[in-house]
Design a protein around this motif. Structure first.
Motif, PDB file in Angstrom:
ATOM      1  N   ALA A   4      -5.637  35.738 -70.620  1.00 60.27           N
ATOM      2  CA  ALA A   4      -7.020  35.975 -71.022  1.00 60.27           C
ATOM      3  C   ALA A   4      -7.915  34.832 -70.577  1.00 60.27           C
ATOM      4  O   ALA A   4      -9.040  35.033 -70.106  1.00 60.27           O
ATOM      5  CB  ALA A   4      -7.112  36.147 -72.542  1.00 60.27           C
ATOM      6  N   SER A 193      -0.289  55.248 -65.447  1.00 59.43           N
ATOM      7  CA  SER A 193       0.600  54.716 -66.483  1.00 59.43           C
ATOM      8  C   SER A 193       2.059  54.651 -66.038  1.00 59.43           C
ATOM      9  O   SER A 193       2.833  53.852 -66.574  1.00 59.43           O
ATOM     10  CB  SER A 193       0.485  55.562 -67.752  1.00 59.43           C
ATOM     11  OG  SER A 193       0.829  56.911 -67.493  1.00 59.43           O
ATOM     12  N   PRO A 237      -5.606  55.627 -72.781  1.00 58.43           N
ATOM     13  CA  PRO A 237      -4.309  55.505 -73.474  1.00 58.43           C
ATOM     14  C   PRO A 237      -3.459  56.768 -73.400  1.00 58.43           C
ATOM     15  O   PRO A 237      -2.231  56.692 -73.500  1.00 58.43           O
ATOM     16  CB  PRO A 237      -4.718  55.193 -74.919  1.00 58.43           C
ATOM     17  CG  PRO A 237      -6.066  54.568 -74.815  1.00 58.43           C
ATOM     18  CD  PRO A 237      -6.725  55.263 -73.661  1.00 58.43           C
ATOM     19  N   LEU A 300     -12.410  50.114 -71.063  1.00 65.34           N
ATOM     20  CA  LEU A 300     -11.567  50.596 -72.154  1.00 65.34           C
ATOM     21  C   LEU A 300     -11.464  49.541 -73.241  1.00 65.34           C
ATOM     22  O   LEU A 300     -11.162  48.376 -72.968  1.00 65.34           O
ATOM     23  CB  LEU A 300     -10.169  50.945 -71.637  1.00 65.34           C
ATOM     24  CG  LEU A 300      -9.157  51.406 -72.695  1.00 65.34           C
ATOM     25  CD1 LEU A 300      -9.567  52.749 -73.291  1.00 65.34           C
ATOM     26  CD2 LEU A 300      -7.758  51.477 -72.090  1.00 65.34           C
ATOM     27  N   ARG A 301     -11.697  49.950 -74.494  1.00 60.92           N
ATOM     28  CA  ARG A 301     -11.631  49.026 -75.623  1.00 60.92           C
ATOM     29  C   ARG A 301     -10.342  49.258 -76.411  1.00 60.92           C
ATOM     30  O   ARG A 301      -9.694  50.304 -76.270  1.00 60.92           O
ATOM     31  CB  ARG A 301     -12.873  49.202 -76.505  1.00 60.92           C
ATOM     32  CG  ARG A 301     -14.170  48.953 -75.727  1.00 60.92           C
ATOM     33  CD  ARG A 301     -15.386  48.881 -76.618  1.00 60.92           C
ATOM     34  NE  ARG A 301     -15.736  50.161 -77.226  1.00 60.92           N
ATOM     35  CZ  ARG A 301     -16.888  50.374 -77.867  1.00 60.92           C
ATOM     36  NH1 ARG A 301     -17.789  49.406 -77.963  1.00 60.92           N
ATOM     37  NH2 ARG A 301     -17.146  51.553 -78.411  1.00 60.92           N
ATOM     38  N   PRO A 302      -9.942  48.286 -77.240  1.00 61.64           N
ATOM     39  CA  PRO A 302      -8.656  48.382 -77.946  1.00 61.64           C
ATOM     40  C   PRO A 302      -8.520  49.611 -78.828  1.00 61.64           C
ATOM     41  O   PRO A 302      -7.400  50.060 -79.099  1.00 61.64           O
ATOM     42  CB  PRO A 302      -8.622  47.095 -78.781  1.00 61.64           C
ATOM     43  CG  PRO A 302      -9.457  46.121 -78.010  1.00 61.64           C
ATOM     44  CD  PRO A 302     -10.569  46.950 -77.426  1.00 61.64           C
ATOM     45  N   ASP A 303      -9.645  50.165 -79.298  1.00 58.30           N
ATOM     46  CA  ASP A 303      -9.562  51.330 -80.184  1.00 58.30           C
ATOM     47  C   ASP A 303      -9.474  52.655 -79.428  1.00 58.30           C
ATOM     48  O   ASP A 303      -9.510  53.729 -80.031  1.00 58.30           O
ATOM     49  CB  ASP A 303     -10.764  51.355 -81.140  1.00 58.30           C
ATOM     50  CG  ASP A 303     -12.098  51.510 -80.420  1.00 58.30           C
ATOM     51  OD1 ASP A 303     -12.101  51.564 -79.163  1.00 58.30           O
ATOM     52  OD2 ASP A 303     -13.140  51.570 -81.107  1.00 58.30           O
ATOM     53  N   GLY A 304      -9.340  52.599 -78.095  1.00 55.09           N
ATOM     54  CA  GLY A 304      -9.197  53.811 -77.314  1.00 55.09           C
ATOM     55  C   GLY A 304     -10.502  54.419 -76.853  1.00 55.09           C
ATOM     56  O   GLY A 304     -10.496  55.481 -76.205  1.00 55.09           O
ATOM     57  N   THR A 305     -11.627  53.763 -77.153  1.00 57.94           N
ATOM     58  CA  THR A 305     -12.907  54.241 -76.658  1.00 57.94           C
ATOM     59  C   THR A 305     -13.262  53.521 -75.365  1.00 57.94           C
ATOM     60  O   THR A 305     -12.783  52.416 -75.100  1.00 57.94           O
ATOM     61  CB  THR A 305     -14.036  54.026 -77.681  1.00 57.94           C
ATOM     62  OG1 THR A 305     -14.186  52.618 -77.935  1.00 57.94           O
ATOM     63  CG2 THR A 305     -13.716  54.754 -78.986  1.00 57.94           C
ATOM     64  N   ASN A 323     -14.725  58.721 -76.565  1.00 57.36           N
ATOM     65  CA  ASN A 323     -13.605  58.558 -77.482  1.00 57.36           C
ATOM     66  C   ASN A 323     -12.419  59.362 -76.956  1.00 57.36           C
ATOM     67  O   ASN A 323     -12.438  60.595 -76.957  1.00 57.36           O
ATOM     68  CB  ASN A 323     -13.989  59.047 -78.888  1.00 57.36           C
ATOM     69  CG  ASN A 323     -12.941  58.688 -79.923  1.00 57.36           C
ATOM     70  OD1 ASN A 323     -11.749  58.745 -79.663  1.00 57.36           O
ATOM     71  ND2 ASN A 323     -13.395  58.319 -81.116  1.00 57.36           N
TER      72      ASN A 323
END
Length: 335
Positions: A4, A193, A237, A300-305, A323
């Motif tokens: 990071a 993936s 994801p 892409l954010r950690p919450d899948g959005t 989302n």
């Protein structure tokens, strides 16, 4: 943390070092309505840089950014300059002399500091290939692939050339384009993936999957709404890929369509309206002949959005949030 930090510091260093002397590809392309060979065969060369390495700019008080102690020693600050930093799997950072053939590696010091890291020169890209504004990705085995280029040797040709770099032996290997492709240009790409590399053709609706064992391509991505130009791909994801359409060659002043690529089906389908327009249509300040068709990045954010940023030469840029859990869009703040 080390990875990071590497991303933060290298982007800070390269961005701060050349912000005053090099526009982004989006800005460089804004003079033309569509960065495609069919629509505008002659583009001006990218703006010249200073003849020598520019002095590092002063940071604002209390800035969270840190400049590198050792700035990139790229060969040509006049025509090219540092850009396209790529974090490798061993923690080092690979850097291109954008538009030229020399590449460099930043190695952190013994304490893991990238700020005090050192530079070494890597192998140059193969003869005949010197891209600017191209696809790039780190492959699962640690190799790096670059494909296409809006410019090659600073000439606007939307090249279909490509190459893979092996950091273990410091060697580039050329990769033939997919059968029938005359362009790749400044197209997008993504590592799926399962580790498969997927490449777009900038100037058509084509896409292809690369077999890394024999460097052959398999067509994919049927059903695409429009050509790939100016769009980006974001891996979700759920293993699917999101894009926001830029309506190149299909101008619609009110267009807000997005699409999803399903790797199991090998095809695209609509992901619904983004509600607000994210591509620059210039609908309220001249229309089609003034549109840049540019779209901002989708993160892409950690919450899948996915936070998607827009572009507009007529006023504030819109944003929208996808989302991936509910397959729906909501509007974000303007900026």
């Amino acid at each position: 943390m080390r990875i990071a930090t590497a991303v933060a510091l290298i982007f800070a260093a390269t961005a701060m070092a050349f912000v005053a002397v090099r526009p982004s590809s989006a800005i460089a392309q804004s003079a033309s309505t569509q960065a495609l060979p069919e629509s505008n065969p002659i583009l001006p060369l990218p703006p010249k840089k200073g003849a020598t390495r520019p002095a590092a700019p002063a940071l604002a008080p209390n800035s969270p950014w840190q400049l590198l102690t050792n700035q990139p020693p790229v060969i040509d600050y006049t025509d090219c300059g540092p850009g396209n930093p790529i974090l490798l799997t061993d923690g080092t950072v690979m850097l291109q002399d954008d538009g030229c053939q020399d590449w460099w590696k930043l190695t952190p010091d013994q304490f893991g500091s990238y700020v005090n890291g050192t530079w070494t020169q890597l192998a140059s890209t193969p003869a005949g290939y010197s891209p600017l504004y191209h696809s790039s990705a780190v492959l699962p085995d640690g190799r790096v692939i670059i494909e296409g280029g809006e410019y090659n040797f600073l000439s606007a040709v939307w090249t279909n050339l490509g190459a893979i770099y092996d950091p273990q032996i410091d060697t580039w290997t050329m990769v033939n384009p997919p059968t029938g492709w005359s362009t790749i240009g400044d197209a997008q790409s993504v590592v799926l993936s399962d580790g498969t590399y997927m490449q777009a053709n900038c100037c058509t609706d084509q896409a292809a999957l690369l077999n890394l064992s024999n460097f052959t391509w398999t067509p994919t991505g049927s059903g695409k709404f429009d050509v790939n130009d100016e769009e980006g791909w974001t891996l979700l994801p759920n293993k699917k890929v999101l894009t926001v359409d830029a309506y190149v060659f299909q101008y619609d002043a009110r267009g807000t369509n997005s699409e999803i690529y399903d790797p199991l089906a090998g095809s695209w389908s609509t992901a619904g309206s983004t509600i607000v327009q994210l591509w620059d249509s210039a609908a309220h300040c001249g229309g089609k002949n003034h549109a840049s068709f540019e779209v901002g990045p989708g993160v892409l954010r950690p919450d899948g959005t996915v936070f998607y940023t827009g572009a507009s030469r007529c006023g504030a840029g819109h944003t929208a949030i996808y989302n991936s859990n509910t397959s729906g869009w909501t509007t974000g703040p303007d900026f």
